[in-house]
Design a protein around this motif. Structure first.
Motif, PDB file in Angstrom:
ATOM      1  N   UNK A 128       0.865  -1.348   0.038  1.00 46.99           N
ATOM      2  CA  UNK A 128       0.027   0.056  -0.011  1.00 46.99           C
ATOM      3  C   UNK A 128       0.870   1.307   0.000  1.00 46.99           C
ATOM      4  N   UNK A 129       1.968   1.362   0.883  1.00 44.65           N
ATOM      5  CA  UNK A 129       2.497   2.515   0.828  1.00 44.65           C
ATOM      6  C   UNK A 129       3.589   2.846  -0.355  1.00 44.65           C
ATOM      7  N   UNK A 130       4.245   1.446  -0.864  1.00 47.80           N
ATOM      8  CA  UNK A 130       4.873   1.742  -2.141  1.00 47.80           C
ATOM      9  C   UNK A 130       4.060   1.981  -3.318  1.00 47.80           C
ATOM     10  N   UNK A 131       2.812   1.461  -3.500  1.00 47.06           N
ATOM     11  CA  UNK A 131       2.006   1.840  -4.582  1.00 47.06           C
ATOM     12  C   UNK A 131       1.502   3.219  -4.426  1.00 47.06           C
ATOM     13  N   UNK A 132       1.151   3.694  -3.303  1.00 47.22           N
ATOM     14  CA  UNK A 132       0.730   4.991  -3.248  1.00 47.22           C
ATOM     15  C   UNK A 132       1.840   6.275  -3.698  1.00 47.22           C
ATOM     16  N   UNK A 133       3.056   5.758  -3.171  1.00 46.56           N
ATOM     17  CA  UNK A 133       4.117   6.784  -3.521  1.00 46.56           C
ATOM     18  C   UNK A 133       4.693   6.373  -4.945  1.00 46.56           C
ATOM     19  N   UNK A 134       4.637   5.272  -5.560  1.00 42.73           N
ATOM     20  CA  UNK A 134       4.748   5.214  -6.902  1.00 42.73           C
ATOM     21  C   UNK A 134       3.873   6.212  -7.655  1.00 42.73           C
ATOM     22  N   UNK A 135       2.868   6.085  -7.513  1.00 42.46           N
ATOM     23  CA  UNK A 135       1.510   6.946  -8.147  1.00 42.46           C
ATOM     24  C   UNK A 135       1.877   8.347  -7.806  1.00 42.46           C
ATOM     25  N   UNK A 136       2.406   8.706  -6.711  1.00 43.67           N
ATOM     26  CA  UNK A 136       2.767  10.281  -6.591  1.00 43.67           C
ATOM     27  C   UNK A 136       3.882  10.596  -7.465  1.00 43.67           C
ATOM     28  N   UNK A 137       5.183   9.632  -7.452  1.00 44.90           N
ATOM     29  CA  UNK A 137       6.111   9.612  -8.281  1.00 44.90           C
ATOM     30  C   UNK A 137       5.791   9.667  -9.870  1.00 44.90           C
ATOM     31  N   UNK A 138       4.828   8.841 -10.225  1.00 47.18           N
ATOM     32  CA  UNK A 138       4.570   9.053 -11.467  1.00 47.18           C
ATOM     33  C   UNK A 138       3.682  10.485 -11.891  1.00 47.18           C
ATOM     34  N   UNK A 139       2.961  10.791 -11.028  1.00 48.38           N
ATOM     35  CA  UNK A 139       2.354  12.079 -11.367  1.00 48.38           C
ATOM     36  C   UNK A 139       3.360  13.141 -11.244  1.00 48.38           C
ATOM     37  N   UNK A 140       4.177  13.216 -10.292  1.00 41.30           N
ATOM     38  CA  UNK A 140       5.356  14.182 -10.393  1.00 41.30           C
ATOM     39  C   UNK A 140       6.307  14.020 -11.636  1.00 41.30           C
ATOM     40  N   UNK A 141       6.584  12.835 -12.185  1.00 45.73           N
ATOM     41  CA  UNK A 141       7.350  12.779 -13.597  1.00 45.73           C
ATOM     42  C   UNK A 141       6.116  13.542 -14.638  1.00 45.73           C
ATOM     43  N   UNK A 142       5.097  13.054 -14.670  1.00 48.91           N
ATOM     44  CA  UNK A 142       4.292  13.459 -15.904  1.00 48.91           C
ATOM     45  C   UNK A 142       4.353  15.291 -15.681  1.00 48.91           C
ATOM     46  N   UNK A 143       4.034  15.709 -14.806  1.00 52.07           N
ATOM     47  CA  UNK A 143       3.987  16.947 -14.394  1.00 52.07           C
ATOM     48  C   UNK A 143       5.408  17.778 -14.281  1.00 52.07           C
ATOM     49  N   UNK A 144       6.403  17.030 -14.568  1.00 48.58           N
ATOM     50  CA  UNK A 144       7.834  17.489 -14.415  1.00 48.58           C
ATOM     51  C   UNK A 144       8.219  18.259 -13.272  1.00 48.58           C
ATOM     52  N   UNK A 145       7.748  17.735 -11.925  1.00 48.50           N
ATOM     53  CA  UNK A 145       8.139  18.386 -10.664  1.00 48.50           C
ATOM     54  C   UNK A 145       8.978  17.466  -9.855  1.00 48.50           C
ATOM     55  N   UNK A 146       9.706  18.004  -9.149  1.00 50.91           N
ATOM     56  CA  UNK A 146      10.749  17.419  -8.040  1.00 50.91           C
ATOM     57  C   UNK A 146      10.182  17.653  -6.832  1.00 50.91           C
TER      58      UNK A 146
END
Length: 152
Positions: free
Chosen positions: A55-73
């Motif tokens: 659950x923890x890793x999947x939620x953060x993977x989604x957050x990382x994916x969204x940040x990559x798409x929006x090009x935000x660190x």
């Protein structure tokens, strides 16, 4: 804070989160397909701990994916501190679960010689090995987050 490999919102972070998720899900799948895992408390604890890690890793993977798409660190200090605490907790729980399950597997199946189940013993060992691999991946993430938090 500068962007280092593995920091939130980077491709390396996404890769580590996906690895954590895959190893934890593999451990759960391997353990839950056996018929007697619920007879051992350590194996039940492994399922619970790996479930939290998925659950923890999947939620953060989604957050990382969204940040990559929006090009935000994502270097918000509050967010990084949340990552540090979450990774620390999941790393400790994963290590404890993998170690206790590994100890039970060695005790019952090697030392006592009571592994007449054959394939089921191999599934227990596979689940423990995947749990340790998941712990390695989450520990790497924790160390990166701790470094970012300390540098921040």
């Amino acid at each position: 804070m500068r962007a280092i490999p593995g920091s939130p919102g980077t491709l390396t972070s996404l890769f580590l989160r996906i690895l954590q998720c895959v190893f934890a899900a593999g451990s759960i799948a391997s353990m839950s397909t056996t018929s007697n895992f619920f007879n051992f408390t350590a194996f039940c604890y492994l399922i619970a701990s790996m479930g939290l890690q998925v659950v923890w890793s999947f939620a953060l993977a989604i957050l990382d994916g969204i940040a990559l798409v929006k090009k935000k660190v994502l270097h918000n200090p509050v967010l990084v501190s949340l990552y540090v605490v979450g990774d620390w907790v999941t790393a400790l729980l994963s290590l404890a679960a993998a170690s206790s399950s590994g100890g039970i597997a060695v005790l019952y199946f090697n030392d006592l010689g009571s592994c007449g189940l054959g394939e089921e013993c191999q599934q227990y060992q596979l689940a423990v090995a995947l749990a340790f691999l998941g712990w390695v991946a989450v520990s790497i993430s924790f160390l990166i987050m701790l470094w970012l938090f300390a540098a921040g």
